[in-house]
Write a protein that holds these residues in place. Structure first.
Motif, PDB file in Angstrom:
ATOM      1  N   GLU A 520       0.826  -1.205   0.000  1.00  0.00           N
ATOM      2  CA  GLU A 520       0.000   0.000   0.000  1.00  0.00           C
ATOM      3  C   GLU A 520       0.861   1.256   0.000  1.00  0.00           C
ATOM      4  O   GLU A 520       1.791   1.409   0.791  1.00  0.00           O
ATOM      5  CB  GLU A 520      -0.905   0.009   1.228  1.00  0.00           C
ATOM      6  CG  GLU A 520      -1.775   1.255   1.331  1.00  0.00           C
ATOM      7  CD  GLU A 520      -2.596   1.280   2.612  1.00  0.00           C
ATOM      8  OE1 GLU A 520      -3.018   2.372   3.022  1.00  0.00           O
ATOM      9  OE2 GLU A 520      -2.820   0.198   3.208  1.00  0.00           O
ATOM     10  N   ILE A 525      -4.153   0.582  -2.838  1.00  0.00           N
ATOM     11  CA  ILE A 525      -4.208  -0.416  -1.783  1.00  0.00           C
ATOM     12  C   ILE A 525      -3.170  -1.508  -2.037  1.00  0.00           C
ATOM     13  O   ILE A 525      -2.694  -1.687  -3.151  1.00  0.00           O
ATOM     14  CB  ILE A 525      -5.612  -1.053  -1.671  1.00  0.00           C
ATOM     15  CG1 ILE A 525      -5.951  -1.845  -2.940  1.00  0.00           C
ATOM     16  CG2 ILE A 525      -6.667   0.000  -1.407  1.00  0.00           C
ATOM     17  CD1 ILE A 525      -7.182  -2.702  -2.779  1.00  0.00           C
ATOM     18  N   GLY A 526      -2.837  -2.233  -0.980  1.00  0.00           N
ATOM     19  CA  GLY A 526      -1.878  -3.319  -1.114  1.00  0.00           C
ATOM     20  C   GLY A 526      -2.483  -4.505  -1.840  1.00  0.00           C
ATOM     21  O   GLY A 526      -3.693  -4.745  -1.798  1.00  0.00           O
ATOM     22  N   ASP A 544      -3.803  -8.273   2.477  1.00  0.00           N
ATOM     23  CA  ASP A 544      -3.277  -6.912   2.355  1.00  0.00           C
ATOM     24  C   ASP A 544      -1.757  -6.958   2.419  1.00  0.00           C
ATOM     25  O   ASP A 544      -1.170  -7.908   2.942  1.00  0.00           O
ATOM     26  CB  ASP A 544      -3.821  -6.024   3.478  1.00  0.00           C
ATOM     27  CG  ASP A 544      -3.656  -4.541   3.190  1.00  0.00           C
ATOM     28  OD1 ASP A 544      -3.214  -4.192   2.068  1.00  0.00           O
ATOM     29  OD2 ASP A 544      -3.976  -3.724   4.075  1.00  0.00           O
ATOM     30  N   LYS A 546       1.627  -4.346   3.314  1.00  0.00           N
ATOM     31  CA  LYS A 546       2.077  -3.067   3.855  1.00  0.00           C
ATOM     32  C   LYS A 546       3.590  -2.960   3.724  1.00  0.00           C
ATOM     33  O   LYS A 546       4.300  -3.958   3.640  1.00  0.00           O
ATOM     34  CB  LYS A 546       1.712  -2.951   5.341  1.00  0.00           C
ATOM     35  CG  LYS A 546       0.238  -3.107   5.657  1.00  0.00           C
ATOM     36  CD  LYS A 546      -0.534  -1.853   5.348  1.00  0.00           C
ATOM     37  CE  LYS A 546      -1.955  -1.962   5.870  1.00  0.00           C
ATOM     38  NZ  LYS A 546      -2.750  -0.748   5.541  1.00  0.00           N
TER      39      LYS A 546
END
Length: 896
Positions: A520, A525-526, A544, A546
């Protein structure tokens, strides 16, 4: 020594340049300030120290192309470990916003060079008297198992030539620097100055009662040299950092006051022009001898500097996180303006241009976004005025309930709510309580405050679960999402870190040696996808991704087997999800360019969201975007999509890219090497995200909505590709359903709606005629209520069936009854209390309608006022009507 006068030699701009030039000449890279709030560190609301932008380097999770750096960093300290807020304005040297001058060594020089250079700059370049300086070093800490820093003490004495009696030893609290509860830390050595004048004992610095580190305005810290050796973990343990480094910090405002020989930081040329502006706006004078007046000047100047810096970097006021802190700063400054400077109307926004003029040369974003910042500040001031009214209503309700229960103490939780929600500080709540012969439960206030802080701290702990501290020993991740071929989305690699990332044992965080997953950043967004063991023994569903410094963390759920960090794994991105995200990301860049062409070059990104479902783009723009402008933007973007120009990315030097017109985002911190997205030579922006290969890959583009986020900020949402097609089809279906409901063809919908509106208008006319009958009936009732007193006719009446228009109409009719009247008419409208006070023939003595209306508003909340003979208002608290009626009766007693 220079013969130049102090004012000319030590201007703010010159001292700042002296510092940067001194270290540049010693091999340091001059680095631009990072944003005043961290972009990728969830443990910090604001940049509170110069080292924040280098935190990943100290942890070993990031690198820089240089070993030595120097900068002046914008900082804000208002919350957490370094909370100076309550002292700002009260004394003359604390600030919420300040510049931190700093020099850095990343595994290069250490204590000896750092100590000698700091002494040389202070005593040789700037000419400070060594006999006024004191030095402190770390005296050790038994709990952490750390010995005293005798190396630093020896260097001060043997290399810098400081007398041993001026080298003082202190414990962890004073001489072990930590950025927060976790993170890089180490022993520090500080330089303090004795600001005592003639007649003071030059040896007082060593006196534990009045000397260094006691906390007075005579002995103040100038410079802190931190020797970064350790990393503080969540459990409190210290571990060694990968390399020994140096992190120094010197408060610019403080050293400037010393060099300019001023008694206060606020007396320097950083603040005096701001004070002159405040004097012009308020008619008050700084230094007039009125303590509360001077405190207000300092609070306003400091807080406007802080919010100007934050808003220029892209922060926005809100009800949570850093936005709430900034809102509190504006409210605190506004309250001081109201109470001490006599400014009930917005005025802080008019101080912003002066701040931008002073600091804009060093931080150009402040000048570039001056109007945008003014809009935000003015809007917040106006909102606070309304909030004060609502808070007063809440206070009145509390006071009324206490009177009914025969209690004289406001509960601590209820009183603290006035602070937490409405910005009423403790002293103001206590003052309002005393005016009503009430007390405040201060111990209850303290408990409510502690609970509020504990909740904030718990949120910080949750955010810290993904902090870089836990990854201090992990090597940087090599990302492959920009590579050509299959490695952009699938590869085989090894696991470098595997840890728990939630309350459930199956929630994990994984770091890979190489990763095709996009972390992200930049609004995108990731990536999601799957990480599976090559031998099939376990599988992790990644939801997700990060980035923590140079380390990429994959967050997901263990869906099969038991995760084993020793196994090789296959990492595969959800390609369909990424492709939809890429369409929206490239479309965001095209829309940004289109917005600049349609609305003007002032448009700047305030924030964005780019996901597979939609794109959201916040821009700085002073007014709503019209439907016609939306259509022009939409048409322009679709035109560029149809042209199907190639979307090319390239690596370039930052300054070279800016020089050829590439757009950089406010609030973003860029390295020297940057990635540029070029769509057909039309849209040129810095971006490290993933994108389509050609504009035509985006498909249709449709803007869904445009609305205000807050003053000066508009939010636009749009969809592309299949989602755009679905939206168009949904709209067509909706129009068809509307036509059927109206029993009309699609083409005749506008004509059918006009017909229905005409019918509604006619119905309203009939309703108004009926309302006129209500006023007529009330008029007859009012005539019966009038009493003769002192040659005038007097009546105070509450007509709950009349709205605001009805109340006004009734008063106008009543004014025909007698040349001397004392009338107060109250009504109701949607939970509010409209009222009119009319005293024709009796103003300004013995009655003043405007003054009576203001007194009434104190019971009803809201506002009220007007001329001596006629005033009106609208209250927000129907429960206060009885008290308001009594207030008017009391005022009308003057007619006799």
């Amino acid at each position: 020594m220079s013969s130049e006068p102090v004012e000319a030699r030590f201007t703010a701009s010159r001292v700042r340049k002296d510092f940067l030039d001194f270290f540049a000449a010693r091999g340091h890279k001059v680095v631009a300030s990072g944003p005043v709030f961290p972009q990728d560190d969830p443990t910090l609301l604001f940049t509170n120290a110069g080292m924040n932008q280098f935190k990943d380097v100290f942890l070993g999770t990031g690198t820089r192309p240089y070993k030595r750096a120097v900068d002046t960093q914008k900082c804000i300290r208002v919350s957490g470990k370094h909370n100076d807020l309550e002292e700002v304005g009260v004394d003359t040297y604390h600030h919420t916003f300040f510049e931190m001058l700093g020099n850095w060594s990343f595994g290069d020089y250490f204590k000896e060079d750092a100590i000698q250079w700091s002494w040389e700059l202070l005593t040789k370049t700037w000419g400070l008297d060594p006999d006024r300086l004191w030095v402190t070093v770390f005296g050790g800490d038994e709990a952490d198992g750390l010995p005293a820093d005798e190396d630093a003490a020896r260097i001060w004495i043997e290399k810098a030539g400081v007398h041993p009696s001026r080298v003082l030893r202190f414990g962890r609290k004073a001489n072990f620097w930590e950025m927060g509860d976790t993170g890089p830390c180490g022993p520090c050595t500080e330089i303090h100055i004795d600001r005592g004048g003639a007649g003071t004992n030059p040896l007082d610095g060593a006196d534990p009662k009045i000397g260094v580190n006691v906390g007075n305005e005579r002995f103040i810290e100038l410079w802190n040299n931190v020797f970064m050796e350790f990393n503080r973990l969540d459990d409190g343990r210290l571990t060694k950092l990968p390399a020994q480094s140096v992190d120094t910090g010197m408060g610019f405002e403080r050293i400037l006051s010393v060099l300019q020989k001023k008694n206060s930081n606020y007396d320097t040329d950083l603040f005096q022009p701001i004070f002159r502006r405040i004097e012009h706006l308020t008619g008050k004078r700084y230094g007039s001898g009125t303590s509360q007046n001077d405190v207000a000047f300092r609070v306003v100047a400091d807080h406007v500097r802080a919010v100007t810096s934050a808003f220029a970097d892209g922060a926005l006021p809100s009800n949570e996180g850093r936005g709430y802190v900034l809102r509190r700063l504006i409210r605190r400054a506004s309250r001081f303006g109201r109470q001490a400077l006599g400014q009930p109307e917005p005025f802080l926004f008019e101080v912003v241009p002066t701040v931008a003029e002073i600091l804009g040369g060093t931080f150009p974003e402040m000048r570039a976004r001056e109007e945008h910042v003014q809009l935000l500040v003015k809007s917040e001031e106006e909102s606070f005025g309304k909030t004060l009214d609502r808070g007063l209503v809440l206070f009145e309700n509390l006071a009324t309930k206490l009177a009914q229960s025969k209690s004289d103490t406001i509960g601590g939780a209820e009183a603290f709510e006035l602070y937490a929600t409405y910005g009423f500080p403790q002293d103001l709540v206590e003052l309002m309580a005393r005016e009503r012969n009430l007390k405040v439960d201060l111990s209850g206030w303290d408990r409510a405050k502690e609970a509020h802080q504990a909740a904030s701290k718990a949120e910080g702990k949750f955010k810290a679960m993904l902090s870089a501290e836990a990854l201090a020993s992990v090597k940087p991740t090599r990302s492959t999402y920009h590579d050509a071929g299959a490695r952009a989305h699938t590869l085989e690699t090894e696991v470098l870190y595997l840890g728990k990332a939630g309350n459930d044992d199956k929630e994990v965080g994984v770091v890979l040696a190489e990763s095709p997953f996009y972390a992200e950043g930049g609004g995108q967004i990731g990536d999601a996808g799957v990480i599976t063991a090559v031998d099939g023994s376990f599988s992790i569903q990644v939801r997700d991704t990060k980035r923590m410094g140079a380390v990429v963390v994959h967050l997901g759920t263990l869906t099969q087997g038991t995760a084993d960090a020793k196994k090789r794994v296959k990492a595969a991105v959800d390609r369909e999800r990424r492709e939809r995200t890429q369409k929206n990301h490239t479309a965001t860049h095209l829309m940004h360019k289109a917005l600049k062409e349609v609305l003007g070059a002032h448009v700047a990104q305030q924030g964005s969201y780019v996901g597979p479902d939609r794109l959201r783009f916040d821009i700085s723009h002073p007014k709503g975007v019209s439907p016609e402008e939306i259509e022009r933007v939409e048409t322009l973007v679709n035109q560029k999509i149809a042209e199907n120009a190639a979307a090319k990315t390239s690596l370039e030097k930052l300054e070279a890219a800016k020089a050829r017109g590439v757009i950089a985002m406010f609030g973003e911190k860029y390295e020297d090497d940057v990635r540029v997205l070029d769509v057909g030579g039309w849209s040129l922006e810095l971006c490290g995200g993933t994108h389509v290969n050609a504009a035509g890959d985006i498909g249709p583009f449709v803007i869904l909505s445009e609305r205000a986020v807050q003053a000066g900020v508009r939010r636009i949402e749009a969809v592309t590709g299949p989602e755009a097609v679905k939206f168009i089809q949904d709209q067509r279906r909706l129009v068809r359903d509307v036509a059927q409901t109206l029993k009309s063809s699609v083409e005749d919908i506008p004509a059918r709606l006009e017909q229905l509106q005409a019918q509604l208008k006619e119905a309203k006319k009939k309703s108004a005629a009926s309302a006129g009958g209500d006023v007529a009936a009330s008029f007859e009732k009012l005539k019966g209520l009038l009493t003769e007193r002192g040659g005038a006719h007097v009546a105070v009446a509450d007509f709950e069936d009349l709205d605001q228009a009805g109340v006004r109409d009734l008063v106008e009719r009543a004014k025909t009854l007698h040349p001397k009247l004392a009338l107060a008419i109250f009504g109701r409208e949607e939970g509010r209390v409209p009222f009119v006070i009319a005293v024709p023939g009796l103003a300004p003595k013995p009655l003043n309608a405007g003054a009576i209306a203001k007194a009434v508003s104190a019971h009803l909340g809201g506002g009220g006022g007007g001329r001596p003979d006629l005033a009106q208002g609208q209250g927000q608290n129907p429960a206060g009507v009885a008290a308001a009626l009594a207030e008017v009766e009391k005022a009308f007693a003057a007619v006799s």
